[in-house]
Design a protein around this motif. Structure first.
Motif, PDB file in Angstrom:
ATOM      1  N   VAL A   1       4.761  -0.601   2.652  1.00 45.53           N
ATOM      2  CA  VAL A   1       4.413   0.695   2.587  1.00 45.53           C
ATOM      3  C   VAL A   1       5.376   1.520   1.550  1.00 45.53           C
ATOM      4  CG1 VAL A   1       3.610   2.861   3.696  1.00 45.53           C
ATOM      5  CG2 VAL A   1       2.961   0.698   4.826  1.00 45.53           C
TER       6      VAL A   1
ATOM      7  N   THR B   1       0.987  -1.276   0.194  1.00 47.89           N
ATOM      8  CA  THR B   1      -0.115  -0.066   0.153  1.00 47.89           C
ATOM      9  C   THR B   1       0.623   1.245   0.017  1.00 47.89           C
ATOM     10  OG1 THR B   1      -2.074   0.717   1.161  1.00 47.89           O
ATOM     11  CG2 THR B   1      -0.037  -0.151   2.638  1.00 47.89           C
ATOM     12  N   ASN B   2       0.222   2.322   0.141  1.00 46.28           N
ATOM     13  CA  ASN B   2       1.114   3.533   0.240  1.00 46.28           C
ATOM     14  C   ASN B   2       0.813   4.324   1.785  1.00 46.28           C
ATOM     15  OD1 ASN B   2      -0.975   5.531   0.079  1.00 46.28           O
ATOM     16  ND2 ASN B   2      -0.903   5.392  -2.048  1.00 46.28           N
ATOM     17  N   GLU B   3       1.675   5.367   1.824  1.00 51.31           N
ATOM     18  CA  GLU B   3       1.812   5.952   3.219  1.00 51.31           C
ATOM     19  C   GLU B   3       0.258   6.801   3.575  1.00 51.31           C
ATOM     20  OE1 GLU B   3       5.280   8.101   2.466  1.00 51.31           O
ATOM     21  OE2 GLU B   3       4.729   9.458   1.272  1.00 51.31           O
TER      22      GLU B   3
ATOM     23  N   THR C   1       3.817  -6.795   5.115  1.00 52.26           N
ATOM     24  CA  THR C   1       3.170  -5.492   4.521  1.00 52.26           C
ATOM     25  C   THR C   1       4.322  -4.820   4.025  1.00 52.26           C
ATOM     26  OG1 THR C   1       3.430  -4.521   6.594  1.00 52.26           O
ATOM     27  CG2 THR C   1       1.451  -5.587   6.173  1.00 52.26           C
TER      28      THR C   1
ATOM     29  N   LEU D   1      -4.822  -0.622   6.435  1.00 52.23           N
ATOM     30  CA  LEU D   1      -3.838  -1.619   6.521  1.00 52.23           C
ATOM     31  C   LEU D   1      -4.011  -2.559   7.631  1.00 52.23           C
ATOM     32  CD1 LEU D   1      -1.595  -3.036   5.272  1.00 52.23           C
ATOM     33  CD2 LEU D   1       0.063  -1.463   6.378  1.00 52.23           C
TER      34      LEU D   1
ATOM     35  N   ALA E   1      -2.264   3.382   4.253  1.00 55.73           N
ATOM     36  CA  ALA E   1      -1.901   2.578   5.329  1.00 55.73           C
ATOM     37  C   ALA E   1      -2.557   2.904   6.762  1.00 55.73           C
ATOM     38  CB  ALA E   1      -0.127   2.671   5.461  1.00 55.73           C
TER      39      ALA E   1
ATOM     40  N   GLN F   1      -4.834  -6.526   7.189  1.00 54.54           N
ATOM     41  CA  GLN F   1      -3.757  -7.391   7.705  1.00 54.54           C
ATOM     42  C   GLN F   1      -4.591  -8.239   8.728  1.00 54.54           C
ATOM     43  OE1 GLN F   1      -0.722  -5.487   9.490  1.00 54.54           O
ATOM     44  NE2 GLN F   1       0.686  -7.169   9.312  1.00 54.54           N
TER      45      GLN F   1
END
Lengths: 359, 359
Positions: A65, A40-42, A63, A49, A45, A53
């Motif tokens: 990021v 994913t991205n910051e 994971t 996330l 997340a 998860q």
């Protein structure tokens, strides 16, 4: 929950669309091996996330990021995905899960296409753009400094999970950018849907959740049909690129940072419609209808300041739709009837560019 | 000229084998667009690049010369191929031509798989190894510091052109390395061919051109059959990896620089045969027959100095044949009868490694 099927023989897969699916859909049951990596991205997340998860407590779940933004959609970021997969010893039976917008989906899909020559991946799109367009159909890619999506693969996901609730946390500008692709489906192949979008525009603008879900469903339905007919873009799949050749040139010129992809597509669609009208193929009324619709969403309908016709020509010469030196464009014969063609007078393209650039 | 067909439905293609084909085969007729890029390395370029390039005087023909060696089979070199293609404005109808050994073929094939999501490519293998193995079957890849061929794609060439005359300029060590893969086909599925190789070993060692051409033809025939049955290695294609899991570990341990790929495969095959005999699956006589055959070509039949059993275990855990944590190996039930299996006592693997490593 509503489910659509993308019909691609042994590569067929479902698109599940509904409210709250990130909480309720049993995603872990869809994984074939005993390893997953959620990428994913910051920005995304912190929002989703943990939730995602927590579904994978029974198997190895790593994971990753990434930084957020189209400018990170590069071979270098791709390499960081491979580094993480190898560091955590993911095998050929792993599943990559793309949690994010189009940039995350395109990169994770491409990583899945190449890692050990191909592993499973699942799309969990968190932007409207990704939900209605990029997460469906298996086009994956990274950008090159000389052109967008120049390096990539066709690699279909195992499934697409669209939770319409995520739109609630999406900035207005992002929703609008995705909406440009929704409008596109009406323009190229579904005139009834286009009329529906115009009629319901006030309620859609206020993000009525039922109507937005319907718009997403009908967009995915159109996309799935086009992809099922022409998976690797030998023919009609290219119609999905209405406005994209102009749009990519604008994105490249502005370094992928000034405009969102959907914004560039919006302005590009106006250019394509305008050129079609100039060719006498299309009633001029559509251009103003389209501009009004896009502007109501705050989308650009003009080119970035300072861009010249010569710059467009130069950047478009690198488009993937150049075949043996001829630039093919997606143009319109009528509302709901687009064509891919190189059969237009060069002057019409030049005049259109000059009209938009003022040079 | 003799021609074999790799039967893969719409991805089928011919392998042409013969003397002097670089001079006589009308390659330009096989190109669909009006652009080609010949990609080779600095060792091969002075020998054959002009000859090949002269065939394409009627269309845009660019060339790219890469540094020579497995250590350049990286994402960074791949990126330099994309840079060159974009700089010269190659479109989706271009054809990439791989002129060189396995490293060039694997990288150019992968570049062709990814450039604009897939363009045509042609294999012109100039080493014995590439002629009998890597140029046929569409496996393409680059290495990662943590493992060989970890990033890649299945992408079939349009054709393979094998000029057996190129072996005349090939160093003896390179010929021997390729010969390891020839022997492999006999071991895994063609016992008659293995006997033929033993019987004719003296004349093959002296590089009798007719016999070498026959060995190449029968190798390609075996490879084509395996690939046609299992293009993406869901099952029996993995048999082609006899000796490769051990071999890749040795290549990774020595930084891809000390040993040629075929040399690592030779030692790896001896280990696989030895482990099969240790399991009681195989007459012990084959191990000494195989060692004698490989040693007559100057190929290694022992592991690199200093490698430990623990190091093997660590490196092999990253192998692409690890499924859900289990390491599958290609082992032998009889001459000409190999199996892919994870069903062996862990102790047999450990003992085999210790016997070879002396630790």
């Amino acid at each position: 929950m509503r489910t659509l099927q993308v019909a691609l023989a042994e590569r067929s897969y479902p698109i599940h669309i509904g409210q709250g699916l990130l909480d309720t859909f049993p995603l872990a049951e869809q994984v074939r091996g005993n390893q997953v990596m959620i990428i994913t991205n910051e920005t995304i997340a912190p929002l989703y996330l943990d939730k995602l998860q927590s579904q994978f407590s029974q198997i190895q779940c790593d994971t990753l990021v990434l930084p957020d933004g189209e400018k990170y959609k590069t071979l270098a970021t791709l390499e960081s995905i491979f580094d993480a997969l190898l560091e955590k010893r993911h095998s050929r039976t792993t599943t990559l899960i793309a949690l994010g917008g189009g940039v995350v989906g395109d990169m994770v899909g491409f990583a899945a296409a190449c890692y050990q020559r191909g592993v499973d991946f699942i799309q969990v799109p968190t932007t409207l753009l990704a939900q209605v367009d990029s997460s469906v159909g298996g086009k994956t890619a990274v950008n090159h400094p000389r052109g967008k999506n120049m390096i990539g693969a066709f690699h279909q996901p195992r499934l697409v999970l669209i939770d319409t609730d995520v739109l609630e946390t999406l900035p207005t500008r992002e929703v609008a950018a995705g909406y440009a692709e929704v409008v596109k489906y009406g323009l190229i192949r579904d005139p009834e849907f286009y009329d529906w979008l115009e009629t319901n525009n006030p309620r859609l603008l206020s993000r009525d959740s039922e109507l937005m879900a319907e718009a997403i469903y009908r967009s995915c339905e159109n996309k799935a049909q086009v992809v099922a007919d022409d998976e690797t873009e030998q023919g009609n799949r290219a119609l999905l690129n209405l406005g994209h050749t102009f749009g990519h040139a604008m994105e490249t010129a502005t370094g992928y940072s000034e405009w969102l992809h959907g914004e560039a597509v919006a302005a590009g669609m106006v250019m394509a419609v305008s050129m079609s009208a100039r060719l006498g193929w299309l009633d001029e009324g559509l251009e103003s209808r389209l501009m009004a619709l896009l502007e109501s969403w705050g989308l650009p309908v003009a080119v970035p300041k300072g861009m010249t016709a010569a710059q467009f020509m130069d950047l478009m010469a690198l488009d993937k739709k150049v075949h043996n030196g001829q630039l093919r464009l997606v143009l319109m014969k009528a509302l709901g009837d687009a064509v891919v063609t190189a059969d237009y007078p060069a002057a019409a393209l030049q005049e259109t560019l000059e009209a938009f650039c003022g040079v």
